[in-house]
Design a protein around this motif. Structure first.
Motif, PDB file in Angstrom:
ATOM      1  N   GLY A  53      -3.238 -10.349   8.372  1.00 39.25           N
ATOM      2  CA  GLY A  53      -2.648  -9.636   9.507  1.00 39.25           C
ATOM      3  C   GLY A  53      -2.585  -8.149   9.250  1.00 39.25           C
ATOM      4  N   TYR A  54      -1.598  -7.493   9.835  1.00 39.32           N
ATOM      5  CA  TYR A  54      -1.478  -6.054   9.677  1.00 39.32           C
ATOM      6  C   TYR A  54      -0.050  -5.619   9.962  1.00 39.32           C
ATOM      7  CZ  TYR A  54      -2.029  -6.334  14.772  1.00 39.32           C
ATOM      8  OH  TYR A  54      -1.883  -6.661  16.100  1.00 39.32           O
ATOM      9  N   SER A  55       0.314  -4.474   9.399  1.00 34.99           N
ATOM     10  CA  SER A  55       1.592  -3.849   9.724  1.00 34.99           C
ATOM     11  C   SER A  55       1.307  -2.550  10.478  1.00 34.99           C
ATOM     12  CB  SER A  55       2.398  -3.559   8.457  1.00 34.99           C
ATOM     13  OG  SER A  55       1.696  -2.662   7.614  1.00 34.99           O
ATOM     14  N   ILE A  56       2.286  -2.087  11.216  1.00 34.39           N
ATOM     15  CA  ILE A  56       2.103  -0.918  12.082  1.00 34.39           C
ATOM     16  C   ILE A  56       3.225   0.089  11.851  1.00 34.39           C
ATOM     17  CG2 ILE A  56       2.221  -0.123  14.481  1.00 34.39           C
ATOM     18  CD1 ILE A  56       0.697  -2.470  15.358  1.00 34.39           C
ATOM     19  N   ASN A  57       2.844   1.344  11.821  1.00 28.52           N
ATOM     20  CA  ASN A  57       3.818   2.430  11.788  1.00 28.52           C
ATOM     21  C   ASN A  57       3.327   3.534  12.717  1.00 28.52           C
ATOM     22  OD1 ASN A  57       6.042   4.114  10.785  1.00 28.52           O
ATOM     23  ND2 ASN A  57       4.412   5.297   9.799  1.00 28.52           N
ATOM     24  N   ILE A  58       4.204   4.042  13.551  1.00 30.32           N
ATOM     25  CA  ILE A  58       3.841   5.147  14.443  1.00 30.32           C
ATOM     26  C   ILE A  58       4.412   6.426  13.856  1.00 30.32           C
ATOM     27  CG2 ILE A  58       4.030   6.105  16.764  1.00 30.32           C
ATOM     28  CD1 ILE A  58       4.244   3.269  17.830  1.00 30.32           C
ATOM     29  N   THR A  59       3.544   7.386  13.577  1.00 29.66           N
ATOM     30  CA  THR A  59       3.951   8.620  12.913  1.00 29.66           C
ATOM     31  C   THR A  59       4.635   9.575  13.886  1.00 29.66           C
ATOM     32  OG1 THR A  59       1.942   9.904  13.360  1.00 29.66           O
ATOM     33  CG2 THR A  59       1.877   8.365  11.496  1.00 29.66           C
ATOM     34  N   ASN A  60       5.192  10.631  13.330  1.00 31.73           N
ATOM     35  CA  ASN A  60       5.814  11.661  14.157  1.00 31.73           C
ATOM     36  C   ASN A  60       4.805  12.341  15.075  1.00 31.73           C
ATOM     37  OD1 ASN A  60       8.309  11.212  12.953  1.00 31.73           O
ATOM     38  ND2 ASN A  60       7.978  12.765  11.370  1.00 31.73           N
TER      39      ASN A  60
END
Length: 386
Positions: A53-60
């Protein structure tokens, strides 16, 4: 150039660099592309105990960073390329990525993206990755395939452009650029950062990755010859054994710092250095730190990196040295200069001609030209996943 309003397209980038590692070319460009596109930054696959699968992070900066992972259990070790493709398809489906452009930093991603149908394919060839330590042996083969698939190719410097220009019909050089306001703040900063404040002057500083490209012997020889001078090295140590680094009392390893912190460290130096070894891994590099140091108002001494010699040394903005003796001689001369106003005028005149905003704008224009010149791309590929 006037930037159009945000499109309904997505820009999907495949990179060998973690977004949080060092803030450099990919971050500068892709954070600006969010003004027009939904940007997805896909890092290299890692192994995990979790299911594929995958993980997600939304940056500034509003970049969606994807960290894909493969389950490392024995039962799941099978056909990794196909599994990577399935993870990517699931990502596209779950996030409705339907009208997309592929942007590659690593040709290795071709292995699991070959069955996708982007509106356009961009290869931003920022370095000669095959010359780096631990480069995959198949990297050159995938790069040749990427040259065939790409609609447009960018290179991270002029020397790299010369080496690659015969391999693609639509290739353009975009050397390292500058966020001038960010680094110009170093000229007026009077507040010392805590871990640098106790280091005596004169200080000769470097920030960046300390790896196989770094000339360890040069720094050791200079530090041995001038124990009253202090060499400040800011950045992570990777791909080399930290135990091999010289441990002189006048060499200070301050570790990795954030992009936001760099001007504060730069402001406290007397001279900025680009002490790269001259070898295959540095033959085509275009150090982003060159214009950053200059924007900070610091004299710059560099080893003979081709893309530093031209244009910076030829314009009289940067000193070039061949060895530690040259470095000490040049630094001694530079430390004796009290009025740098004429040099700073030349620096600012040159820096006024470059910016990351201008670079990404021109890149986008070239990319859009390719899409508009091939209307079938929009009609045949839109809303397709494979």
């Amino acid at each position: 150039m006037v930037i159009e309003k945000k499109t309904t397209m997505q820009l999907v980038c495949f990179s060998h660099l973690a977004w949080k590692f060092v803030y450099q070319r990919p971050q500068h460009l892709l954070s600006r592309f969010t003004k027009k596109y939904d940007v997805y930054y896909i890092e290299e696959f890692i192994y995990s105990t979790e299911e594929d699968g995958y993980s997600i992070n939304i940056t500034n900066e509003n970049v969606t960073v994807i960290v894909p992972h493969l389950c490392n259990s024995i039962q799941e070790v099978r056909n990794e390329t196909k599994r990577k493709e399935i993870i990517l398809k699931n990502l596209f489906k779950e996030h409705s990525i339907q009208s997309y452009i592929f942007w590659y930093y690593t040709p290795m991603a071709l292995a699991y993206t070959v069955n996708f149908n982007p509106l356009a394919t961009v290869y931003d060839c920022m370095d000669e990755l095959s010359a780096f330590k631990f480069a995959p042996p198949e990297l050159k083969k995938y790069e040749q395939e990427l040259f065939k698939k790409a609609n447009v190719v960018f290179t991270g410097g002029n020397n790299l452009y010369k080496a690659k220009k015969a391999q693609h019909h639509n290739i353009h050089s975009f050397p390292s650029s500058i966020d001038k306001a960010h680094f110009k703040a170093a000229r007026d900063n009077k507040k010392e950062v805590a871990d640098q404040s106790a280091i005596p002057h004169p200080r000769l500083g470097f920030y960046g990755v300390i790896d196989e490209r770094f000339d360890i012997d040069l720094i050791k020889q200079a530090a041995d010859a001038k124990p009253e001078w202090h060499f400040v090295l800011v950045g992570p140590v990777i791909k080399i054994d930290a135990a091999t680094l010289p441990q002189n009392k006048n060499i200070h390893y301050l570790g990795a710092k954030t992009y936001e912190e760099l001007p504060s460290y730069l402001s406290g130096w007397d001279i900025a250095m680009i002490p790269f070894a001259i070898n295959e891994s540095t033959r085509y590099i275009s150090p982003t730190k060159t214009p950053e140091y200059l924007a900070g108002g610091k004299p710059v001494i560099s080893t003979a990196i081709t893309d530093v010699i031209n244009p910076y040394h030829e314009l009289g903005l940067v000193h070039i040295v061949q060895n530690a003796e040259d470095l000490l001689q040049m630094a001694t001369s530079e430390l004796s200069i009290t009025d740098k106003s004429e040099w700073l005028c030349k620096v600012d005149e040159y820096l006024s001609t470059i910016s990351w905003d201008a670079t990404w704008g021109r890149m986008d224009e070239l990319m859009q030209n390719e899409i508009e010149a091939n209307p079938n791309l929009l009609t045949d590929k839109i809303n397709q996943y494979v």
